[in-house]
Design a protein around this motif. Sequence first.
Motif, PDB file in Angstrom:
ATOM      1  N   THR A 280      -2.945   7.998  -4.034  1.00 28.31           N
ATOM      2  CA  THR A 280      -4.229   7.850  -4.711  1.00 28.31           C
ATOM      3  C   THR A 280      -5.331   7.888  -3.670  1.00 28.31           C
ATOM      4  O   THR A 280      -5.537   6.901  -2.944  1.00 28.31           O
ATOM      5  CB  THR A 280      -4.298   6.535  -5.496  1.00 28.31           C
ATOM      6  OG1 THR A 280      -3.233   6.508  -6.457  1.00 28.31           O
ATOM      7  CG2 THR A 280      -5.626   6.416  -6.233  1.00 28.31           C
TER       8      THR A 280
ATOM      9  N   ARG B 209       1.039   1.187  -4.335  1.00 28.29           N
ATOM     10  CA  ARG B 209      -0.150   2.035  -4.515  1.00 28.29           C
ATOM     11  C   ARG B 209       0.219   3.493  -4.240  1.00 28.29           C
ATOM     12  O   ARG B 209      -0.103   4.381  -5.022  1.00 28.29           O
ATOM     13  CB  ARG B 209      -1.276   1.600  -3.573  1.00 28.29           C
ATOM     14  CG  ARG B 209      -2.503   2.523  -3.625  1.00 28.29           C
ATOM     15  CD  ARG B 209      -3.614   2.070  -2.726  1.00 28.29           C
ATOM     16  NE  ARG B 209      -4.693   3.053  -2.674  1.00 28.29           N
ATOM     17  CZ  ARG B 209      -5.665   3.156  -3.565  1.00 28.29           C
ATOM     18  NH1 ARG B 209      -5.703   2.323  -4.596  1.00 28.29           N
ATOM     19  NH2 ARG B 209      -6.605   4.077  -3.428  1.00 28.29           N
TER      20      ARG B 209
ATOM     21  N   ASP C 240      -6.644  12.487   6.162  1.00 24.84           N
ATOM     22  CA  ASP C 240      -6.435  12.354   4.727  1.00 24.84           C
ATOM     23  C   ASP C 240      -4.942  12.364   4.414  1.00 24.84           C
ATOM     24  O   ASP C 240      -4.098  12.550   5.297  1.00 24.84           O
ATOM     25  CB  ASP C 240      -7.187  13.435   3.945  1.00 24.84           C
ATOM     26  CG  ASP C 240      -6.705  14.861   4.244  1.00 24.84           C
ATOM     27  OD1 ASP C 240      -5.551  15.025   4.701  1.00 24.84           O
ATOM     28  OD2 ASP C 240      -7.472  15.801   3.996  1.00 24.84           O
ATOM     29  N   HIS C 241      -4.608  12.160   3.131  1.00 27.67           N
ATOM     30  CA  HIS C 241      -3.212  12.024   2.752  1.00 27.67           C
ATOM     31  C   HIS C 241      -2.399  13.280   3.054  1.00 27.67           C
ATOM     32  O   HIS C 241      -1.265  13.195   3.558  1.00 27.67           O
ATOM     33  CB  HIS C 241      -3.105  11.689   1.261  1.00 27.67           C
ATOM     34  CG  HIS C 241      -3.521  10.298   0.937  1.00 27.67           C
ATOM     35  ND1 HIS C 241      -4.670  10.006   0.234  1.00 27.67           N
ATOM     36  CD2 HIS C 241      -2.947   9.105   1.228  1.00 27.67           C
ATOM     37  CE1 HIS C 241      -4.776   8.703   0.089  1.00 27.67           C
ATOM     38  NE2 HIS C 241      -3.750   8.129   0.682  1.00 27.67           N
TER      39      HIS C 241
ATOM     40  N   ARG D  18      -2.606   8.241   9.444  1.00 27.65           N
ATOM     41  CA  ARG D  18      -3.453   7.398   8.586  1.00 27.65           C
ATOM     42  C   ARG D  18      -4.342   6.496   9.422  1.00 27.65           C
ATOM     43  O   ARG D  18      -5.522   6.282   9.102  1.00 27.65           O
ATOM     44  CB  ARG D  18      -2.576   6.557   7.651  1.00 27.65           C
ATOM     45  CG  ARG D  18      -1.965   7.294   6.467  1.00 27.65           C
ATOM     46  CD  ARG D  18      -2.969   7.610   5.366  1.00 27.65           C
ATOM     47  NE  ARG D  18      -3.545   6.430   4.777  1.00 27.65           N
ATOM     48  CZ  ARG D  18      -3.081   5.811   3.695  1.00 27.65           C
ATOM     49  NH1 ARG D  18      -1.983   6.269   3.111  1.00 27.65           N
ATOM     50  NH2 ARG D  18      -3.678   4.754   3.195  1.00 27.65           N
TER      51      ARG D  18
ATOM     52  N   ASP E 293       0.818  -1.211   0.000  1.00 23.79           N
ATOM     53  CA  ASP E 293       0.000   0.000   0.000  1.00 23.79           C
ATOM     54  C   ASP E 293       0.853   1.262   0.000  1.00 23.79           C
ATOM     55  O   ASP E 293       0.513   2.244  -0.665  1.00 23.79           O
ATOM     56  CB  ASP E 293      -0.925  -0.003   1.224  1.00 23.79           C
ATOM     57  CG  ASP E 293      -1.976  -1.095   1.144  1.00 23.79           C
ATOM     58  OD1 ASP E 293      -2.915  -0.953   0.341  1.00 23.79           O
ATOM     59  OD2 ASP E 293      -1.835  -2.106   1.856  1.00 23.79           O
TER      60      ASP E 293
ATOM     61  N   PRO F 232      -8.886   7.584  -1.819  1.00 26.54           N
ATOM     62  CA  PRO F 232      -9.936   6.585  -2.049  1.00 26.54           C
ATOM     63  C   PRO F 232     -11.122   7.110  -2.844  1.00 26.54           C
ATOM     64  O   PRO F 232     -11.845   6.337  -3.477  1.00 26.54           O
ATOM     65  CB  PRO F 232     -10.361   6.194  -0.630  1.00 26.54           C
ATOM     66  CG  PRO F 232      -9.922   7.335   0.245  1.00 26.54           C
ATOM     67  CD  PRO F 232      -8.691   7.874  -0.393  1.00 26.54           C
ATOM     68  N   ASP F 233     -11.315   8.437  -2.834  1.00 25.33           N
ATOM     69  CA  ASP F 233     -12.477   9.012  -3.521  1.00 25.33           C
ATOM     70  C   ASP F 233     -12.123   9.604  -4.881  1.00 25.33           C
ATOM     71  O   ASP F 233     -12.933  10.275  -5.502  1.00 25.33           O
ATOM     72  CB  ASP F 233     -13.117  10.093  -2.649  1.00 25.33           C
ATOM     73  CG  ASP F 233     -12.127  11.198  -2.280  1.00 25.33           C
ATOM     74  OD1 ASP F 233     -10.906  10.975  -2.422  1.00 25.33           O
ATOM     75  OD2 ASP F 233     -12.581  12.275  -1.859  1.00 25.33           O
TER      76      ASP F 233
END
Length: 322
Positions: free
Chosen positions: A231, A216, A275-276, A270, A180, A233-234
């Motif tokens: 990336t 990923r 969020d990222h 995380r 991931d 998730p949405d």
Amino acid sequence: MIVTVTLNTAIDKTLSVPNFRLGRRHRTVEQTTMPGGKGVNVARVLKTLGAPVIATGLAGGATGTRIVDQLTQLSVLSDFVRIGEESRTNTAVIDPTNGEQTEINERGPKVSERETELFIDKLLYLAKGASVCVFAGSLPREVDADIYAHLIRELRRLNVLTVVDTDGEPLRRAVRAEPDVISPNVLESEELVGHEFNDDEDRMIAVREMCELGARDAVMTMPDGCFAQMTPPDRPEPVLFRVRVRAGSIEPRATVGSGDAFLAGFVAARYQGRDHADSLAFGVACGAESTQHLGAGLVDPDRVERLLADVEVERPTLAPQT
């Protein structure tokens, strides 16, 4: 629960030696000794940040016993497989007069096939109660370079998010197993993608290339922060990030283990569902704050929160590939 894996555990000694010169006799002005190996460092920071964590891996001999005992004193849960040969001792020498640091890392013990099998069984058992697993650090002798890749595939079946911070052949094989997240530094990233980087565009291209190799999400740690491709998730398309501490915000004292502190902060954020962008910013703040301490895997959570105000998050763009 977060599980950290350290197959090449160590006792880490960090020495502060003014005007260090090879071939001379010196006396330290300050020193620290603590349980180490990258995954252990990550676990220590996660515990400091209040994240639920258990450290596992391989530990041998009196050094291995010392590692486990010291983790217990720090209230870090651990469950290591004991091996026949002695775990290693690593030494870092920091010259406070110029900021230079010299690291000497022992290669570690020889591990039998049976000991490796026992570890794999233990990890798969622990993973049943985990949502994140961090594989960090080098491999000891006689351990197959494919072990991280094998375990990434196994943990995917258990829906455990996998994070990898290693180098060389173990990293190349791990990336092909589609983890991931990977988090190499600049030199490790250059080795992985097969070319050197001359500027920021090269670094942005590199994190994209690392994702194309199988990861990923890819993070390349830098002295002042990181480059990353994530990336969300949405969103169907990946997003590039450049995250760094504002110049002049902090003066590093010792950078040993700052990448481990970054990774722990990122994983903790995380795990909390941030969020990222927020996770990368928190990781960078942890990595930067850790440079104020002599010894790896040490952070002050209150100072991390204050330093967050000096972390800049940018979303650069690359020209389309032709």
